[in-house]
Design a protein around this motif. Structure first.
Motif, mmCIF file in Angstrom:
data_model
loop_
_atom_site.group_PDB
_atom_site.id
_atom_site.type_symbol
_atom_site.label_atom_id
_atom_site.label_comp_id
_atom_site.label_asym_id
_atom_site.label_seq_id
_atom_site.Cartn_x
_atom_site.Cartn_y
_atom_site.Cartn_z
ATOM 1 N N GLU A 18 0.810 -1.215 0.000
ATOM 2 C CA GLU A 18 0.000 0.000 0.000
ATOM 3 C C GLU A 18 0.850 1.275 0.000
ATOM 4 N N SER A 19 2.027 1.203 0.650
ATOM 5 C CA SER A 19 2.893 2.382 0.739
ATOM 6 C C SER A 19 3.807 2.523 -0.460
ATOM 7 N N GLY A 20 4.103 1.395 -1.126
ATOM 8 C CA GLY A 20 4.946 1.447 -2.313
ATOM 9 C C GLY A 20 6.414 1.239 -2.066
ATOM 10 N N SER A 21 6.828 1.135 -0.798
ATOM 11 C CA SER A 21 8.242 0.907 -0.507
ATOM 12 C C SER A 21 8.395 0.446 0.940
ATOM 13 N N PHE A 22 9.533 -0.164 1.230
ATOM 14 C CA PHE A 22 9.836 -0.588 2.602
ATOM 15 C C PHE A 22 10.024 0.641 3.501
ATOM 16 N N THR A 23 10.635 1.667 2.960
ATOM 17 C CA THR A 23 10.877 2.876 3.755
ATOM 18 C C THR A 23 9.570 3.523 4.177
ATOM 19 N N ALA A 24 8.638 3.667 3.234
ATOM 20 C CA ALA A 24 7.351 4.294 3.543
ATOM 21 C C ALA A 24 6.544 3.442 4.511
ATOM 22 N N ALA A 34 14.586 -2.237 8.397
ATOM 23 C CA ALA A 34 15.180 -3.585 8.410
ATOM 24 C C ALA A 34 14.218 -4.620 8.974
ATOM 25 N N VAL A 35 13.395 -4.213 9.937
ATOM 26 C CA VAL A 35 12.413 -5.133 10.515
ATOM 27 C C VAL A 35 11.369 -5.503 9.471
ATOM 28 N N ILE A 36 10.885 -4.502 8.739
ATOM 29 C CA ILE A 36 9.896 -4.761 7.684
ATOM 30 C C ILE A 36 10.475 -5.720 6.649
ATOM 31 N N SER A 37 11.676 -5.438 6.177
ATOM 32 C CA SER A 37 12.303 -6.268 5.145
ATOM 33 C C SER A 37 12.497 -7.698 5.626
ATOM 34 N N HIS A 38 12.963 -7.841 6.874
ATOM 35 C CA HIS A 38 13.204 -9.181 7.427
ATOM 36 C C HIS A 38 11.899 -9.962 7.540
ATOM 37 N N GLN A 39 10.845 -9.325 8.037
ATOM 38 C CA GLN A 39 9.586 -10.031 8.253
ATOM 39 C C GLN A 39 8.922 -10.410 6.935
ATOM 40 N N VAL A 40 8.999 -9.542 5.930
ATOM 41 C CA VAL A 40 8.450 -9.887 4.615
ATOM 42 C C VAL A 40 9.258 -11.029 4.000
ATOM 43 N N GLY A 41 10.581 -10.992 4.186
ATOM 44 C CA GLY A 41 11.422 -12.090 3.703
ATOM 45 C C GLY A 41 11.057 -13.411 4.350
ATOM 46 N N LYS A 42 10.788 -13.380 5.670
ATOM 47 C CA LYS A 42 10.369 -14.602 6.370
ATOM 48 C C LYS A 42 9.034 -15.099 5.819
ATOM 49 N N LEU A 43 8.146 -14.171 5.527
ATOM 50 C CA LEU A 43 6.836 -14.555 4.982
ATOM 51 C C LEU A 43 7.001 -15.245 3.631
ATOM 52 N N GLU A 44 7.832 -14.706 2.762
ATOM 53 C CA GLU A 44 8.085 -15.325 1.450
ATOM 54 C C GLU A 44 8.716 -16.706 1.622
ATOM 55 N N GLN A 45 9.622 -16.807 2.589
ATOM 56 C CA GLN A 45 10.287 -18.093 2.843
ATOM 57 C C GLN A 45 9.282 -19.136 3.310
ATOM 58 N N GLU A 46 8.378 -18.746 4.196
ATOM 59 C CA GLU A 46 7.385 -19.685 4.711
ATOM 60 C C GLU A 46 6.397 -20.120 3.636
ATOM 61 N N LEU A 47 6.023 -19.174 2.767
ATOM 62 C CA LEU A 47 5.058 -19.499 1.710
ATOM 63 C C LEU A 47 5.707 -20.192 0.516
ATOM 64 N N GLY A 48 7.016 -20.006 0.364
ATOM 65 C CA GLY A 48 7.719 -20.616 -0.762
ATOM 66 C C GLY A 48 7.469 -19.927 -2.078
ATOM 67 N N VAL A 49 7.084 -18.630 -2.033
ATOM 68 C CA VAL A 49 6.839 -17.864 -3.261
ATOM 69 C C VAL A 49 7.451 -16.482 -3.100
ATOM 70 N N THR A 50 7.700 -15.839 -4.238
ATOM 71 C CA THR A 50 8.159 -14.453 -4.221
ATOM 72 C C THR A 50 6.937 -13.545 -4.295
ATOM 73 N N LEU A 51 6.775 -12.704 -3.285
ATOM 74 C CA LEU A 51 5.618 -11.821 -3.221
ATOM 75 C C LEU A 51 5.913 -10.453 -3.822
ATOM 76 N N LEU A 52 7.161 -9.996 -3.651
ATOM 77 C CA LEU A 52 7.543 -8.668 -4.112
ATOM 78 C C LEU A 52 8.758 -8.765 -5.017
ATOM 79 N N ALA A 53 8.709 -8.137 -6.153
ATOM 80 C CA ALA A 53 9.858 -8.078 -7.059
ATOM 81 C C ALA A 53 10.589 -6.765 -6.799
ATOM 82 N N ARG A 54 11.857 -6.862 -6.447
ATOM 83 C CA ARG A 54 12.630 -5.682 -6.071
ATOM 84 C C ARG A 54 13.667 -5.380 -7.144
ATOM 85 N N THR A 55 13.764 -4.131 -7.526
ATOM 86 C CA THR A 55 14.837 -3.664 -8.397
ATOM 87 C C THR A 55 15.477 -2.465 -7.728
ATOM 88 N N THR A 56 16.513 -1.927 -8.329
ATOM 89 C CA THR A 56 17.182 -0.773 -7.735
ATOM 90 C C THR A 56 16.324 0.480 -7.805
#
Length: 303
Positions: A18-24, A34-56
């Protein structure tokens, strides 16, 4: 509860979308990026899918991420509606409030608020731990913590309750033995009660007229790991030390203790209520924080 049912991770994920970025999302929820990024990463790991595509340059949801977001948003809307309905029905606190606070501030400021809180809400029970150690809130053992000083943990949410000043004090009889003490350099030569609870108990920065500063390294005469012990030693005339203004009470006004080099000031600190990141705050926590805010405003006004 299984990690797969960790609703906080759903909150983090939907906030990023909804915010469009981890910072927002971090700014929106009041937690570290860092907490947001870590928790979303854990969620993707648990589900076994990529939820967010990140580029620079940008971040967007994958097809799986969009479908998952739609379901998560529905779940969280239902949870919010349920909470709102129950909050309407239960405006008063219920259950047990668990909290922790530093020993000195807890004894001086939190204990009276707890007494007033239980008088206003007699159906409540309060489970308290007064300890100078920083207790991790992630375990869920506590509803909130009162933290005094300078916050270093960015994984929780915080609300500022007030501020405090720091005073260097001594017993009057001891102060009379060094009448020429007028500068921070003089202060560094005095016998100090070293309070190991503090991060730098013998290193202090004094300021005068807003721009002149002096940093001293004091000499330890007695070392303790408990603030009340340091306070007792200063009252007994064994040495000098620094204490927050809320702890000194009437000591200075009645002459039990005297301030040293009062024209030089020490950095003020903050008083915060800290709680785990969440969208909602139970009534039992909200009411207690409101009463702590009122107590701090009263103290700041000198009433």
């Amino acid at each position: 509860m299984s990690d797969l049912l960790n609703l906080n991770r759903l909150v983090f994920f939907t906030s990023v979308v909804e915010s469009g970025s981890f910072t927002a999302a971090a700014e929106r929820l009041g937690v570290a990026k860092a907490v947001i990024s870590h928790q979303v990463g854990k969620l993707e790991q648990e589900l076994g899918v990529t939820l967010l595509a990140r580029t620079t340059r940008r971040l967007h949801t994958t097809e799986e991420g969009r479908r998952f977001y739609d379901r998560c948003a529905l779940i969280l809307r239902e949870a919010e509606a349920a909470y709102g309905e129950m909050s309407h029905l239960t405006n008063e606190p219920s259950g047990t409030l668990t909290l922790t606070a530093p020993l000195d501030y807890g004894s001086t400021m939190v204990a009276p608020v707890i007494a007033a809180y239980l008088k206003q809400f007699p159906q409540m029970c309060v489970d308290i731990v007064f300890d100078d150690d920083i207790i991790d809130l992630v375990s869920g053992q506590f509803d909130l913590a009162i933290r005094v000083g300078w916050l270093t943990d960015t994984s929780n949410q915080a609300r500022r309750l007030g501020t405090f000043e720091q005073y260097l004090v001594a017993a009057p009889a001891l102060a009379l033995t060094f009448p020429q003490c007028s500068t921070p350099v003089d202060v560094g030569l005095l016998p100090w009660i070293e309070n190991a609870v503090l991060r730098h108990p013998l290193r202090w920065m004094f300021s005068r007229t807003g721009y002149e500063t002096e940093i001293i390294e004091a000499r330890s005469a007695i070392r303790t790991d408990k603030t009340p012990t340091a306070y007792a030693c200063v009252l007994a005339g064994a040495g000098v030390s620094v204490f927050p203004d809320y702890m000194l009470g009437d000591d200075i006004a009645t002459g039990r203790l005297v301030r040293l080099v009062p024209e030089w000031t020490l950095p003020p600190g903050g008083i915060h209520a800290v709680f785990p990141a969440a969208r909602f705050r139970p009534a039992k926590v909200q009411r207690f924080i409101e009463m702590m805010l009122a107590a701090e405003r009263k103290r700041a006004s000198g009433l």
